[in-house]
Each structure stands twice: as C-alpha cells, then as structure tokens.
Design an enzyme around this catalytic site. Structure first.
Site, PDB file in Angstrom:
ATOM      1  N   ASP A  67       0.704  -1.284  -0.245  1.00 15.55           N
ATOM      2  CA  ASP A  67       0.377  -0.012   0.271  1.00 15.55           C
ATOM      3  C   ASP A  67       0.414   1.249   0.279  1.00 15.55           C
ATOM      4  O   ASP A  67       1.802   1.107  -0.301  1.00 15.55           O
ATOM      5  CB  ASP A  67      -0.752   0.108   1.473  1.00 15.55           C
ATOM      6  CG  ASP A  67      -0.187  -0.508   2.365  1.00 15.55           C
ATOM      7  OD1 ASP A  67       0.884  -0.050   2.651  1.00 15.55           O
ATOM      8  OD2 ASP A  67      -1.591  -0.821   3.623  1.00 15.55           O
ATOM      9  N   ASN A 132      -7.530  -3.110  14.372  1.00 13.91           N
ATOM     10  CA  ASN A 132      -8.578  -3.078  14.166  1.00 13.91           C
ATOM     11  C   ASN A 132      -8.923  -4.703  13.250  1.00 13.91           C
ATOM     12  O   ASN A 132     -10.190  -4.764  12.737  1.00 13.91           O
ATOM     13  CB  ASN A 132      -9.761  -1.819  13.422  1.00 13.91           C
ATOM     14  CG  ASN A 132      -8.869  -1.370  11.390  1.00 13.91           C
ATOM     15  OD1 ASN A 132      -7.753  -2.167  11.155  1.00 13.91           O
ATOM     16  ND2 ASN A 132      -9.691  -0.820  11.400  1.00 13.91           N
ATOM     17  N   HIS A 134      -7.587  -4.633  10.191  1.00 11.45           N
ATOM     18  CA  HIS A 134      -6.658  -4.796   8.774  1.00 11.45           C
ATOM     19  C   HIS A 134      -5.157  -5.673   8.192  1.00 11.45           C
ATOM     20  O   HIS A 134      -4.326  -5.407   9.147  1.00 11.45           O
ATOM     21  CB  HIS A 134      -6.772  -3.318   8.115  1.00 11.45           C
ATOM     22  CG  HIS A 134      -6.163  -2.087   8.508  1.00 11.45           C
ATOM     23  ND1 HIS A 134      -5.957  -1.040   9.157  1.00 11.45           N
ATOM     24  CD2 HIS A 134      -4.233  -1.985   9.000  1.00 11.45           C
ATOM     25  CE1 HIS A 134      -4.433  -0.418   9.544  1.00 11.45           C
ATOM     26  NE2 HIS A 134      -3.696  -1.253   9.630  1.00 11.45           N
ATOM     27  N   GLU A 139      -9.617  -2.219   5.047  1.00  9.11           N
ATOM     28  CA  GLU A 139     -10.054  -2.307   6.411  1.00  9.11           C
ATOM     29  C   GLU A 139     -11.292  -2.917   7.067  1.00  9.11           C
ATOM     30  O   GLU A 139     -12.601  -2.675   5.901  1.00  9.11           O
ATOM     31  CB  GLU A 139     -11.051  -0.249   6.051  1.00  9.11           C
ATOM     32  CG  GLU A 139      -9.372   0.261   6.102  1.00  9.11           C
ATOM     33  CD  GLU A 139      -9.083   0.565   8.195  1.00  9.11           C
ATOM     34  OE1 GLU A 139      -8.263  -0.333   8.300  1.00  9.11           O
ATOM     35  OE2 GLU A 139      -8.289   1.621   7.798  1.00  9.11           O
TER      36      GLU A 139
HETATM   37  C1  F6R Z   1       1.756  -1.029   5.870  1.00 12.11           C
HETATM   38  C2  F6R Z   1       0.068  -1.899   5.856  1.00 12.11           C
HETATM   39  C3  F6R Z   1      -0.742  -1.816   7.396  1.00 12.11           C
HETATM   40  C4  F6R Z   1       0.399  -1.597   8.604  1.00 12.11           C
HETATM   41  C5  F6R Z   1      -0.658  -2.284   9.955  1.00 12.11           C
HETATM   42  C6  F6R Z   1       0.112  -2.052  11.249  1.00 12.11           C
HETATM   43  O1  F6R Z   1       2.230  -1.192   4.575  1.00 12.11           O
HETATM   44  O2  F6R Z   1      -0.082  -2.685   5.274  1.00 12.11           O
HETATM   45  O3  F6R Z   1      -1.404  -3.288   7.360  1.00 12.11           O
HETATM   46  O4  F6R Z   1       0.829  -3.497   8.465  1.00 12.11           O
HETATM   47  O5  F6R Z   1      -1.302  -1.001  10.078  1.00 12.11           O
HETATM   48  O6  F6R Z   1       1.360  -1.241  11.372  1.00 12.11           O
HETATM   49  P1  F6R Z   1       2.190  -1.422  12.491  1.00 12.11           P
HETATM   50  O7  F6R Z   1       3.047  -2.344  11.994  1.00 12.11           O
HETATM   51  O8  F6R Z   1       2.576  -0.203  12.377  1.00 12.11           O
HETATM   52  O9  F6R Z   1       1.595  -1.338  13.901  1.00 12.11           O
END
Ligand code: F6R
Length: 234
Positions: A67, A132, A134, A139
């Site tokens: 992403d 959450n 995702h 989401e």
């Molecule tokens: C980022 C992504 C998100 C993160 C998630 C956890 O490329 O795909 O799904 O993996 O938001 O983020 P952290 O590791 O910062 O807790």
C-alpha cells in the site's frame, strides 16, 4: 495456519527474516510482497545484516508493496520508508521495485497495479496487522474489495498512524492491494506486534470463522500462512 510464538519481538523478527532469506535462497528471483509500519522494521534490519554479511543476494529479487498513502508528502510516503529502511541498504535493482505512486493519479495507479497483479504472482507476502484487523489497508466493513483499490482509512487507522506525523497531518486515503491480491500470494507471513493487536490476534488464534469485520480472518482461507507473535499477547 502455522503459528510461531516467541518470547520477544526481536526473536520473532529473526524468525521472520529467516523465512524470507530461506525463500530467497530457494528462488533467487522471488517476488516478495512487502509491508511498512513498525512491525517489519526488525525483519528489514536483519535482511540488511544478512546482505552485508554476504549471506543474501537480492540482485534478482523483485518486490511489490502492499500500500501507499494517496497525495502525501514525499517524506511521509511509504516509498521513502522502504528506501530508508530496506532498499537503500541491499542490492535490489530499483526497476524491480513496485509501489504505488503517492503523487500520481490514483485511478491510473489502480489500473497499473491491477495489471501488475494480472501478470505476476507474489511468492511470499509479508503482512502486519492493524488493531482493527486490517491487512494492507483493507479496512473492516460490510464488504471487502478483492483487487487493488483506493480506500479511505478507518478512523482507528488514522489514529493509530498519528504517531508517525508530528504535525498531525495524517493521510486519510491510501491505495492498497485487495484481499484477493493478498490471498493469491503463494505463501503469507504475518507478524503481529503491539499490545493494541491483542484482540485481533486472539480472534485469529482461537476462532476459525471468517468475517469482513476482521479482514485478517480471511487468512484462514489460505493454505500456507505463518503467523509470528509474542507469546505474551496471546
Ligand atoms: C502497512 C500495512 C498496514 C500495517 C498495519 C500495522 O504497509 O499494510 O496494514 O501493517 O497498519 O502497522 P504497524 O506495524 O505500524 O503496527
């Protein structure tokens, strides 16, 4: 789902890096799906160490990122995050890197990346998870999108990401791989870090139901998933 529980984050990052390095050894032209955020940092550190020690060769590897924020500043982009934390420190060819353009027209980027996933299959997809549930920026909601798409970020995600933005200008939109793109990867490695993920981790470990309200539960439908988490979170 294969579950690896570790005493510390560092131990988990080591195991995650070993899985990626083994896959790279086995297939030097590996297409590696990558995540950003706090969770993979320890893995990236170890990949860099392995490269510097002459134990890993990324010269034939290719990468694609899950992403990217839409319309963000260069310094806030996941592109910069990836160059700072991995790409600038290993021998990956820059034309082997695929990541959505944060300044490009989102519609054009969606078409470009959908084309990429029509032509390519990810060998190993690295994932983190949001508090959450995702994965990528798929989401929770009534429905999930299968293919690359532009998505508003959930309020919970904007709040969780605020720690990266000193001025509070947290991006609210992203381009993300869809659930189908993630589930078509040949194998998946998901690492779960942080107290805020305790609830979604428990749901993954103790239930086998699939719900769009916790997108990570769709990983139960995939035949080759490895989950790494700290024992204390379970
Ligand atoms: C980022 C992504 C998100 C993160 C998630 C956890 O490329 O795909 O799904 O993996 O938001 O983020 P952290 O590791 O910062 O807790």
């Amino acid at each position: 789902m294969k579950v690896i529980l570790t005493k510390t984050y560092e131990e988990g990052a080591q195991k995650g890096a070993e899985i990626i390095l083994a896959a790279l050894k086995n297939k030097p032209d590996l297409l590696l799906g990558l995540a950003t955020g706090e969770t993979p940092l320890g893995i990236y550190k170890r990949l860099i160490e392995a490269y510097k020690a002459g134990e890993a060769d990324f010269s034939r590897a290719r990468t694609v990122n899950l992403d990217e924020y839409v319309g963000c500043r260069e310094e806030d982009s996941y592109r910069k995050f990836m160059f700072d934390n991995l790409f600038d420190h290993i021998n990956l060819a820059h034309d082997s890197i695929t990541i959505a353009g944060h300044k490009a027209d989102p519609g054009a980027e969606v078409s470009r990346l959908r084309g990429f996933f029509e032509r390519n299959t990810v060998d190993l997809q690295l994932l983190g998870i949001g508090p959450n549930g995702h994965i990528g920026f798929n989401e929770p909601g009534e429905a999930l999108e299968a293919l690359v798409h532009v998505t508003p970020l959930a309020e919970a995600t904007v709040q969780a990401n605020a720690r990266w933005f000193a001025d509070g200008a947290v991006p609210t939109q992203a381009i993300t791989m869809g659930m189908g793109d993630i589930l078509r990867a040949r194998s998946i490695l998901i690492m779960i870090k942080g107290e805020s993920k305790r609830g979604v981790l428990r749901e993954l470990l103790h239930k086998t139901t699939v719900t769009t309200q916790n997108p990570a539960t769709f990983l139960h439908l995939h035949p080759d998933v490895t989950l790494i988490a700290e024992e204390s979170l379970t």
